[in-house]
Write a protein that holds these residues in place. Structure first.
Motif, PDB file in Angstrom:
ATOM      1  N   GLU A 114      -9.716 -15.185 -21.656  1.00 33.42           N
ATOM      2  CA  GLU A 114     -10.052 -14.030 -20.822  1.00 33.42           C
ATOM      3  C   GLU A 114     -11.501 -14.171 -20.387  1.00 33.42           C
ATOM      4  O   GLU A 114     -12.280 -14.913 -20.988  1.00 33.42           O
ATOM      5  N   ALA A 115     -11.861 -13.432 -19.331  1.00 37.03           N
ATOM      6  CA  ALA A 115     -13.249 -13.462 -18.866  1.00 37.03           C
ATOM      7  C   ALA A 115     -13.617 -12.101 -18.290  1.00 37.03           C
ATOM      8  O   ALA A 115     -12.785 -11.423 -17.686  1.00 37.03           O
ATOM      9  N   VAL A 116     -14.879 -11.722 -18.493  1.00 34.70           N
ATOM     10  CA  VAL A 116     -15.377 -10.421 -18.044  1.00 34.70           C
ATOM     11  C   VAL A 116     -16.660 -10.627 -17.247  1.00 34.70           C
ATOM     12  O   VAL A 116     -17.593 -11.286 -17.722  1.00 34.70           O
ATOM     13  N   ARG A 117     -16.727 -10.056 -16.049  1.00 31.04           N
ATOM     14  CA  ARG A 117     -17.955 -10.090 -15.258  1.00 31.04           C
ATOM     15  C   ARG A 117     -18.975  -9.140 -15.894  1.00 31.04           C
ATOM     16  O   ARG A 117     -18.641  -8.007 -16.237  1.00 31.04           O
ATOM     17  N   ILE A 118     -20.219  -9.616 -16.006  1.00 30.71           N
ATOM     18  CA  ILE A 118     -21.241  -8.784 -16.640  1.00 30.71           C
ATOM     19  C   ILE A 118     -22.448  -8.516 -15.750  1.00 30.71           C
ATOM     20  O   ILE A 118     -23.340  -7.772 -16.156  1.00 30.71           O
ATOM     21  N   GLY A 119     -22.501  -9.118 -14.548  1.00 24.51           N
ATOM     22  CA  GLY A 119     -23.652  -8.818 -13.701  1.00 24.51           C
ATOM     23  C   GLY A 119     -23.882  -9.828 -12.606  1.00 24.51           C
ATOM     24  O   GLY A 119     -23.048 -10.686 -12.327  1.00 24.51           O
ATOM     25  N   THR A 120     -25.044  -9.725 -12.000  1.00 23.20           N
ATOM     26  CA  THR A 120     -25.410 -10.578 -10.880  1.00 23.20           C
ATOM     27  C   THR A 120     -26.014 -11.894 -11.375  1.00 23.20           C
ATOM     28  O   THR A 120     -26.065 -12.159 -12.571  1.00 23.20           O
ATOM     29  N   ALA A 121     -26.503 -12.702 -10.421  1.00 24.48           N
ATOM     30  CA  ALA A 121     -26.898 -14.067 -10.755  1.00 24.48           C
ATOM     31  C   ALA A 121     -28.036 -14.169 -11.757  1.00 24.48           C
ATOM     32  O   ALA A 121     -27.985 -14.983 -12.684  1.00 24.48           O
ATOM     33  N   ALA A 122     -29.071 -13.358 -11.599  1.00 27.71           N
ATOM     34  CA  ALA A 122     -30.234 -13.467 -12.485  1.00 27.71           C
ATOM     35  C   ALA A 122     -29.832 -13.204 -13.933  1.00 27.71           C
ATOM     36  O   ALA A 122     -29.059 -12.288 -14.217  1.00 27.71           O
ATOM     37  N   ALA A 123     -30.351 -14.017 -14.855  1.00 24.70           N
ATOM     38  CA  ALA A 123     -30.018 -13.850 -16.276  1.00 24.70           C
ATOM     39  C   ALA A 123     -30.400 -12.463 -16.773  1.00 24.70           C
ATOM     40  O   ALA A 123     -29.701 -11.873 -17.612  1.00 24.70           O
ATOM     41  N   SER A 124     -31.499 -11.915 -16.251  1.00 28.50           N
ATOM     42  CA  SER A 124     -31.937 -10.586 -16.674  1.00 28.50           C
ATOM     43  C   SER A 124     -30.960  -9.496 -16.256  1.00 28.50           C
ATOM     44  O   SER A 124     -30.978  -8.392 -16.797  1.00 28.50           O
ATOM     45  N   GLU A 125     -30.086  -9.833 -15.300  1.00 32.44           N
ATOM     46  CA  GLU A 125     -29.094  -8.867 -14.830  1.00 32.44           C
ATOM     47  C   GLU A 125     -27.686  -9.255 -15.254  1.00 32.44           C
ATOM     48  O   GLU A 125     -26.705  -8.741 -14.717  1.00 32.44           O
ATOM     49  N   SER A 126     -27.577 -10.171 -16.203  1.00 32.92           N
ATOM     50  CA  SER A 126     -26.240 -10.598 -16.649  1.00 32.92           C
ATOM     51  C   SER A 126     -26.276 -11.045 -18.114  1.00 32.92           C
ATOM     52  O   SER A 126     -26.010 -10.238 -19.013  1.00 32.92           O
ATOM     53  N   TYR A 127     -26.632 -12.295 -18.367  1.00 30.74           N
ATOM     54  CA  TYR A 127     -26.513 -12.858 -19.706  1.00 30.74           C
ATOM     55  C   TYR A 127     -27.511 -12.284 -20.706  1.00 30.74           C
ATOM     56  O   TYR A 127     -27.370 -12.509 -21.915  1.00 30.74           O
ATOM     57  N   LEU A 128     -28.504 -11.548 -20.231  1.00 28.82           N
ATOM     58  CA  LEU A 128     -29.463 -10.909 -21.136  1.00 28.82           C
ATOM     59  C   LEU A 128     -29.187  -9.418 -21.313  1.00 28.82           C
ATOM     60  O   LEU A 128     -29.972  -8.719 -21.966  1.00 28.82           O
ATOM     61  N   LEU A 129     -28.084  -8.929 -20.756  1.00 29.55           N
ATOM     62  CA  LEU A 129     -27.722  -7.518 -20.890  1.00 29.55           C
ATOM     63  C   LEU A 129     -26.887  -7.328 -22.147  1.00 29.55           C
ATOM     64  O   LEU A 129     -25.651  -7.349 -22.115  1.00 29.55           O
TER      65      LEU A 129
END
Length: 668
Positions: free
Chosen positions: A47-62
């Motif tokens: 499974e996969a879940v969208r978490i944000g936009t391209a910038a890491a601060s707006e996705s993988y760091l949330l």
């Protein structure tokens, strides 16, 4: 054991974790940003879940969004991978408050080792040897410069938080300390949100040797031997190996026990790496290694440890996080053979290893016995938003010589087109005599930069076969390819064709002659020499760009990959890309290189030190730019007056964007 986990990362490490979880029967959930929606780690997960936009601060760091995603899909645990939130103790606390398991050490352990100065103070108290230096709280220039004088130059300024060479500067001249300190603090603040630094003695002939440790929640701790990570550029690792060359049983035991002592001091559970700097000026001795830092996560280079121990460290992580004891005791662990890992990056070696971007038009890795850990496929894009790693190439052998030969051979069989890479640099590094003999230290690449960065001039044989590829010889007909729809050789009124190519700023005019089915000749005129070259060759085989040709008494095997407007040629570790120009027009209005400063890559403008009307001299630093977590100082391209500054601080720029325009100073 868990039934479903969420992997809070991307790229090759996410793929690596998903692969082991799948083998253990554990369902996986990927998270992704907008630019990663079609990425490999998303395709591999259940499974996969969208978490944000391209910038890491707006996705993988949330962190909150990631925890929310775990609840949405019913995951029981979160694996952080490395980078991003993997060493963020506040995230660990949040995960546990949410009723989930963090697959890694406790928040307290991460905090204990998260700040280098506090960690070194703790290690000193625990009896672990540390590098002489200043690890105090005072950050004023006058104090830090004074401590540097007391320690003795050369010194290293290092960010107290984070790692990966960010916020680190080597200072050999006291007069440069202030500028180096400012740059290190800026980079540390941008990378870790903490601009504080420490100052340490720089070991003249250093080796970077780290020890893999593991602990569980039942008080058990072991070390899984060492890795030598001394081959570095910009303080970042390039090729790692296990075990370390020249390591004695006495020193291995001393370093291993010190690493376990460090882990026990903080009640460590899970996978961790204790990094040591070793004074190798007179070989390896058990009284000449010093604690640098502890990485409280899985390391990029963990595969070499897996290769020499036969263990899966991600499986160990999952078992420990699920409450199990360590699978093996110290006495049951042993070293088998030798392993190397090479990090293949999209980066421009000729420009000081600057990260590069591009679409991977062609990507081909060697098969077994090499292991490839990658998070990309052909057609994927290397963007400026994340680390530009393409893959890790790992090999194993019964001894160092055989393992290193296998690494060189595997690199020679790797083919990448569409982005500038360090592939040829890595191949040359494997063939460096000093490295081959085991004489490694952190200064080797700097000493050998000229030979390692040099690129062999394109050969006439490569040019001739690239020209064949450009016009479709050896390929199945393709009605959409203009070079094929011109018509086959047999339809030409004369048995020759002129092909124009460009590579590395050199123009080539190649006149190809076909004398028979197998017999060919080529006349090559190139803009970088006054007289042309002629050669005859026999084409023994041509299948989808894979050519086998005879030039006199020598046969050549190479692979040509055609893309729109280009041909990439791969031959024995060397790669050359030829552009096929659409026309031969020129622009007489292009400014001279010294008239403007352009962005060497995509990034963000952090600081501008000049304004319109300022007078500058060649080489003066005028702009600070940050790209892919690295800060670089851009210098004036010539003497002159600033006519225009086209960007502002905080601007996002593209590769090749004009940043500053100069005009010639007119004497009064």
């Amino acid at each position: 054991m868990f039934s479903k986990i969420l992997v809070a990362n991307r790229g090759e490490i996410a793929c690596r974790i998903i692969r082991t979880a799948r083998e253990m029967g554990i369902a996986t959930v990927a998270v992704y940003s907008d630019v990663d929606a079609a990425s490999l780690h998303v395709a591999m997960a259940d499974e996969a879940v969208r978490i944000g936009t391209a910038a890491a601060s707006e996705s993988y760091l949330l962190g909150d969004r990631i925890i929310e995603a775990a609840h949405e899909v019913g995951a029981e645990a979160i694996h952080p991978g490395y980078g991003f939130l993997s060493e963020n103790p506040d995230f660990v606390d949040a995960v546990e408050r949410a009723g989930l398991v963090f697959i890694g050490p406790s928040a307290d352990a991460i905090r204990a080792m998260g700040l280098k100065d506090a960690a070194k103070t703790l290690m000193e108290k625990s009896g672990v040897p540390v590098v002489p230096g200043y690890h105090g709280e005072t950050q004023e220039l006058v104090v830090l410069a004074g401590k540097a004088n007391e320690i003795g130059y050369p010194v290293l300024i290092k960010a107290r938080a984070g790692g990966g060479g960010k916020g680190m500067r080597l200072v050999t001249d006291p007069s440069r300390f202030g500028d180096a300190l400012s740059a290190a603090k800026r980079e540390a603040e941008a990378s870790f949100g903490d601009g504080r630094v420490l100052v340490e003695k720089f070991v003249a002939t250093p080796r970077h040797i780290e020890v893999q440790v593991f602990g569980d929640d039942h008080g058990n701790h072991v070390y899984l031997f060492e890795r030598d990570c001394s081959l570095q550029r910009r303080h970042q690792k390039v090729i790692e190996e296990a075990p370390a060359p020249g390591m004695t049983a006495e020193m291995r035991a001393a370093m291993g026990e010190a690493a376990v002592q460090a882990a026990r001091a903080i009640g460590y559970s899970g996978a961790g790496t204790v990094e040591f700097i070793v004074d190798a000026s007179d070989g390896l001795h058990p009284d000449r290694f010093y604690f640098m830092e502890m990485n409280t996560r899985l390391q990029v280079e963990h595969p070499v440890t897996e290769m020499i121990t036969g263990l899966d460290l991600v499986e160990w992580q999952l078992r420990v996080a699920a409450g199990e004891t360590l699978p093996l005791s110290q006495g049951e662990l042993e070293i088998c053979g030798w392993a190397f890992e090479a990090r293949i990056y999209a980066e421009d070696v000729q420009k000081g290893f600057l990260p590069a971007t591009g679409v991977l038009q062609h990507l081909s890795f060697p098969g077994a016995p090499a292991r490839v850990d990658s998070g990309v496929r052909a057609g994927d894009e290397i963007t400026p938003f994340y680390d530009p790693m393409i893959a890790k190439l790992i090999v194993h052998g019964p001894n160092r010589n055989i393992a290193l030969s296998r690494l060189a051979a595997a690199l020679a069989r790797t083919e990448i087109a569409g982005a500038t890479t360090n592939l040829e640099f890595l191949w040359r590094l494997c063939r460096n005599p000093e490295f081959a003999q085991g004489g490694v230290d952190t200064g080797l690449i700097d000493r050998e930069t000229a030979s390692l960065s040099a690129s062999d001039p394109v050969s006439d044989e490569m040019i001739a076969l690239a020209a064949l590829s450009a016009i479709g010889v050896g390929y199945a007909p393709d009605g959409n390819d203009p070079f094929v729809t011109i018509g086959p050789w047999s339809h030409w009124t004369a048995a020759k064709r002129i092909v124009h190519l460009v590579a590395d700023g050199v123009d080539f005019a190649v006149t190809l002659y076909r004398h028979s089915q197998a017999r060919w000749s080529a006349a090559i005129d190139r803009s970088d020499r006054t007289s042309g070259a002629g050669l005859e060759f026999m084409l023994f085989g041509a299948d989808d760009g894979r050519y086998r040709a005879g030039f006199g008494n020598r046969q050549v095997n190479l692979h040509c990959v055609r893309e729109k407007g280009s041909v990439s040629v791969f031959m024995g570790g060397l790669t050359h890309t030829f552009q096929i120009p659409a026309d031969a027009s020129t622009d007489d209005d292009v400014q001279a290189p010294g008239d403007r400063l352009v962005a060497p890559m995509p990034g963000v403008i952090k600081q501008i030190t000049v304004a319109k009307g300022d007078e500058v001299q060649l080489g003066a630093p005028i702009i600070v730019m940050e790209a892919m977590k690295m800060e670089m100082s851009l210098e004036a391209p010539g003497d002159g007056i600033v006519a225009e500054v086209t960007v502002s601080e905080g601007s996002q720029v593209k590769d090749g964007d004009v940043l500053v325009v100069l005009e010639t100073k007119v004497d009064d």
